[in-house]
Design a protein around this motif. Sequence first.
Motif, PDB file in Angstrom:
ATOM      1  N   GLN A 100     -74.935  35.949 -31.778  1.00 16.04           N
ATOM      2  CA  GLN A 100     -73.902  36.091 -30.746  1.00 16.04           C
ATOM      3  C   GLN A 100     -72.699  35.191 -31.036  1.00 16.04           C
ATOM      4  O   GLN A 100     -71.557  35.598 -30.902  1.00 16.04           O
ATOM      5  N   ARG A 101     -72.956  33.947 -31.449  1.00 14.82           N
ATOM      6  CA  ARG A 101     -71.856  33.012 -31.729  1.00 14.82           C
ATOM      7  C   ARG A 101     -71.039  33.455 -32.928  1.00 14.82           C
ATOM      8  O   ARG A 101     -69.814  33.288 -32.955  1.00 14.82           O
ATOM      9  N   ALA A 102     -71.676  34.013 -33.947  1.00 16.44           N
ATOM     10  CA  ALA A 102     -70.930  34.495 -35.115  1.00 16.44           C
ATOM     11  C   ALA A 102     -69.930  35.564 -34.684  1.00 16.44           C
ATOM     12  O   ALA A 102     -68.779  35.569 -35.125  1.00 16.44           O
ATOM     13  N   HIS A 103     -70.373  36.448 -33.804  1.00 11.04           N
ATOM     14  CA  HIS A 103     -69.493  37.492 -33.289  1.00 11.04           C
ATOM     15  C   HIS A 103     -68.420  36.898 -32.384  1.00 11.04           C
ATOM     16  O   HIS A 103     -67.229  37.190 -32.535  1.00 11.04           O
ATOM     17  N   GLN A 104     -68.833  36.061 -31.471  1.00 12.38           N
ATOM     18  CA  GLN A 104     -67.899  35.486 -30.498  1.00 12.38           C
ATOM     19  C   GLN A 104     -66.828  34.635 -31.185  1.00 12.38           C
ATOM     20  O   GLN A 104     -65.648  34.732 -30.859  1.00 12.38           O
ATOM     21  N   ASN A 105     -67.235  33.815 -32.134  1.00 13.43           N
ATOM     22  CA  ASN A 105     -66.258  32.970 -32.819  1.00 13.43           C
ATOM     23  C   ASN A 105     -65.244  33.806 -33.592  1.00 13.43           C
ATOM     24  O   ASN A 105     -64.057  33.493 -33.609  1.00 13.43           O
ATOM     25  N   THR A 106     -65.720  34.885 -34.204  1.00 18.38           N
ATOM     26  CA  THR A 106     -64.800  35.771 -34.923  1.00 18.38           C
ATOM     27  C   THR A 106     -63.798  36.392 -33.951  1.00 18.38           C
ATOM     28  O   THR A 106     -62.597  36.455 -34.236  1.00 18.38           O
ATOM     29  N   LEU A 107     -64.281  36.808 -32.776  1.00 21.76           N
ATOM     30  CA  LEU A 107     -63.373  37.365 -31.772  1.00 21.76           C
ATOM     31  C   LEU A 107     -62.375  36.331 -31.263  1.00 21.76           C
ATOM     32  O   LEU A 107     -61.239  36.684 -30.918  1.00 21.76           O
ATOM     33  N   GLU A 108     -62.776  35.074 -31.235  1.00 20.36           N
ATOM     34  CA  GLU A 108     -61.887  34.006 -30.761  1.00 20.36           C
ATOM     35  C   GLU A 108     -60.696  33.793 -31.687  1.00 20.36           C
ATOM     36  O   GLU A 108     -59.588  33.518 -31.238  1.00 20.36           O
ATOM     37  N   VAL A 109     -60.913  33.898 -32.987  1.00 20.30           N
ATOM     38  CA  VAL A 109     -59.827  33.654 -33.942  1.00 20.30           C
ATOM     39  C   VAL A 109     -59.119  34.933 -34.383  1.00 20.30           C
ATOM     40  O   VAL A 109     -58.035  34.871 -34.975  1.00 20.30           O
ATOM     41  N   PHE A 110     -59.708  36.075 -34.069  1.00 24.42           N
ATOM     42  CA  PHE A 110     -59.173  37.346 -34.547  1.00 24.42           C
ATOM     43  C   PHE A 110     -57.734  37.634 -34.124  1.00 24.42           C
ATOM     44  O   PHE A 110     -56.910  38.005 -34.976  1.00 24.42           O
ATOM     45  N   PRO A 111     -57.366  37.475 -32.847  1.00 21.19           N
ATOM     46  CA  PRO A 111     -55.971  37.797 -32.477  1.00 21.19           C
ATOM     47  C   PRO A 111     -54.937  36.970 -33.246  1.00 21.19           C
ATOM     48  O   PRO A 111     -53.924  37.513 -33.700  1.00 21.19           O
ATOM     49  N   ALA A 112     -55.209  35.694 -33.404  1.00 22.49           N
ATOM     50  CA  ALA A 112     -54.271  34.848 -34.149  1.00 22.49           C
ATOM     51  C   ALA A 112     -54.195  35.297 -35.608  1.00 22.49           C
ATOM     52  O   ALA A 112     -53.108  35.354 -36.197  1.00 22.49           O
ATOM     53  N   TRP A 113     -55.342  35.638 -36.193  1.00 17.93           N
ATOM     54  CA  TRP A 113     -55.349  36.074 -37.586  1.00 17.93           C
ATOM     55  C   TRP A 113     -54.537  37.361 -37.756  1.00 17.93           C
ATOM     56  O   TRP A 113     -53.767  37.491 -38.712  1.00 17.93           O
ATOM     57  N   VAL A 114     -54.688  38.312 -36.850  1.00 11.53           N
ATOM     58  CA  VAL A 114     -53.945  39.568 -36.971  1.00 11.53           C
ATOM     59  C   VAL A 114     -52.440  39.311 -36.920  1.00 11.53           C
ATOM     60  O   VAL A 114     -51.680  39.878 -37.705  1.00 11.53           O
ATOM     61  N   ILE A 115     -52.015  38.446 -36.028  1.00  9.87           N
ATOM     62  CA  ILE A 115     -50.587  38.126 -35.938  1.00  9.87           C
ATOM     63  C   ILE A 115     -50.106  37.476 -37.235  1.00  9.87           C
ATOM     64  O   ILE A 115     -49.058  37.847 -37.781  1.00  9.87           O
ATOM     65  N   LEU A 116     -50.869  36.509 -37.735  1.00  7.13           N
ATOM     66  CA  LEU A 116     -50.503  35.869 -39.006  1.00  7.13           C
ATOM     67  C   LEU A 116     -50.445  36.896 -40.130  1.00  7.13           C
ATOM     68  O   LEU A 116     -49.530  36.871 -40.958  1.00  7.13           O
ATOM     69  N   GLN A 117     -51.414  37.799 -40.155  1.00  7.56           N
ATOM     70  CA  GLN A 117     -51.491  38.808 -41.203  1.00  7.56           C
ATOM     71  C   GLN A 117     -50.273  39.730 -41.159  1.00  7.56           C
ATOM     72  O   GLN A 117     -49.676  40.024 -42.185  1.00  7.56           O
ATOM     73  N   LEU A 118     -49.907  40.169 -39.977  1.00 11.67           N
ATOM     74  CA  LEU A 118     -48.764  41.077 -39.855  1.00 11.67           C
ATOM     75  C   LEU A 118     -47.451  40.397 -40.224  1.00 11.67           C
ATOM     76  O   LEU A 118     -46.657  40.942 -41.002  1.00 11.67           O
ATOM     77  N   ILE A 119     -47.222  39.222 -39.678  1.00 10.64           N
ATOM     78  CA  ILE A 119     -45.952  38.533 -39.957  1.00 10.64           C
ATOM     79  C   ILE A 119     -45.840  38.172 -41.433  1.00 10.64           C
ATOM     80  O   ILE A 119     -44.813  38.430 -42.067  1.00 10.64           O
ATOM     81  N   SER A 120     -46.885  37.599 -41.997  1.00 12.86           N
ATOM     82  CA  SER A 120     -46.826  37.219 -43.408  1.00 12.86           C
ATOM     83  C   SER A 120     -46.712  38.454 -44.296  1.00 12.86           C
ATOM     84  O   SER A 120     -46.079  38.417 -45.348  1.00 12.86           O
ATOM     85  N   GLY A 121     -47.307  39.556 -43.842  1.00 11.21           N
ATOM     86  CA  GLY A 121     -47.261  40.783 -44.624  1.00 11.21           C
ATOM     87  C   GLY A 121     -45.890  41.416 -44.704  1.00 11.21           C
ATOM     88  O   GLY A 121     -45.604  42.164 -45.640  1.00 11.21           O
ATOM     89  N   PHE A 122     -45.005  41.135 -43.758  1.00 13.88           N
ATOM     90  CA  PHE A 122     -43.658  41.699 -43.817  1.00 13.88           C
ATOM     91  C   PHE A 122     -42.870  41.155 -45.003  1.00 13.88           C
ATOM     92  O   PHE A 122     -42.109  41.884 -45.636  1.00 13.88           O
ATOM     93  N   ALA A 123     -43.046  39.896 -45.325  1.00 16.02           N
ATOM     94  CA  ALA A 123     -42.302  39.305 -46.442  1.00 16.02           C
ATOM     95  C   ALA A 123     -43.123  39.238 -47.727  1.00 16.02           C
ATOM     96  O   ALA A 123     -42.561  39.297 -48.818  1.00 16.02           O
ATOM     97  N   TYR A 124     -44.438  39.109 -47.589  1.00 15.70           N
ATOM     98  CA  TYR A 124     -45.313  38.921 -48.752  1.00 15.70           C
ATOM     99  C   TYR A 124     -46.523  39.850 -48.650  1.00 15.70           C
ATOM    100  O   TYR A 124     -47.657  39.388 -48.503  1.00 15.70           O
ATOM    101  N   PRO A 125     -46.321  41.160 -48.706  1.00 17.09           N
ATOM    102  CA  PRO A 125     -47.429  42.071 -48.429  1.00 17.09           C
ATOM    103  C   PRO A 125     -48.632  41.952 -49.373  1.00 17.09           C
ATOM    104  O   PRO A 125     -49.764  41.979 -48.904  1.00 17.09           O
ATOM    105  N   LEU A 126     -48.401  41.816 -50.650  1.00 17.51           N
ATOM    106  CA  LEU A 126     -49.541  41.736 -51.565  1.00 17.51           C
ATOM    107  C   LEU A 126     -50.309  40.430 -51.400  1.00 17.51           C
ATOM    108  O   LEU A 126     -51.544  40.423 -51.332  1.00 17.51           O
ATOM    109  N   THR A 127     -49.598  39.325 -51.311  1.00 16.78           N
ATOM    110  CA  THR A 127     -50.248  38.023 -51.126  1.00 16.78           C
ATOM    111  C   THR A 127     -50.990  37.993 -49.790  1.00 16.78           C
ATOM    112  O   THR A 127     -52.132  37.541 -49.714  1.00 16.78           O
ATOM    113  N   ALA A 128     -50.343  38.488 -48.752  1.00 18.76           N
ATOM    114  CA  ALA A 128     -50.982  38.515 -47.428  1.00 18.76           C
ATOM    115  C   ALA A 128     -52.246  39.371 -47.453  1.00 18.76           C
ATOM    116  O   ALA A 128     -53.258  39.013 -46.831  1.00 18.76           O
ATOM    117  N   SER A 129     -52.212  40.462 -48.185  1.00 11.39           N
ATOM    118  CA  SER A 129     -53.377  41.341 -48.268  1.00 11.39           C
ATOM    119  C   SER A 129     -54.546  40.657 -48.957  1.00 11.39           C
ATOM    120  O   SER A 129     -55.691  40.772 -48.510  1.00 11.39           O
TER     121      SER A 129
END
Length: 140
Positions: free
Chosen positions: A58-87
């Motif tokens: 349960q904690r493995a799932h919950q912890n991933t959900l806790e950091v997931f929104p921030a990671w998606v935002i970082l992934q999208l923003i960084s991907g606009f300027a550095y798509p391959l590196t961000a990927s």
Amino acid sequence: MAIRDILPENFGYVILSICYSHVLLFYLSLKVFASRKKYNVKYPQMYSEKEVVFNCIQRAHQNTLEVFPAWVILQLISGFAYPLTASVLGAIWVTSRFSYAWGYYTGDPAKRVYGAYGYIGYFGAFFLCIATALQLLGVL
């Protein structure tokens, strides 16, 4: 106007890294669902007072959900300027969350550190976001 005219070249890889992350979330959800059945932990109870392994799953799932929104935002923003590196950084982060979960699933919470290499992906995306902001501000 086509979507290729709006998004940077290779941004499709960023999207694929986010799709990969949804495979991760689906997998972690299925593990919790199966564990609820196996250890007889009924909804809405989040944790078991008897089953340590269930709590780790349960904690493995919950912890991933806790950091997931921030990671998606970082992934999208960084991907606009550095798509391959961000990927690449995104693939590292998502893969590390599988390692993190598998370590946690042993019932020994200390083994969740098997996924510690994910910080490379997470903080890499964070620093790429800063670089993207500095580019937009004309500093870089």
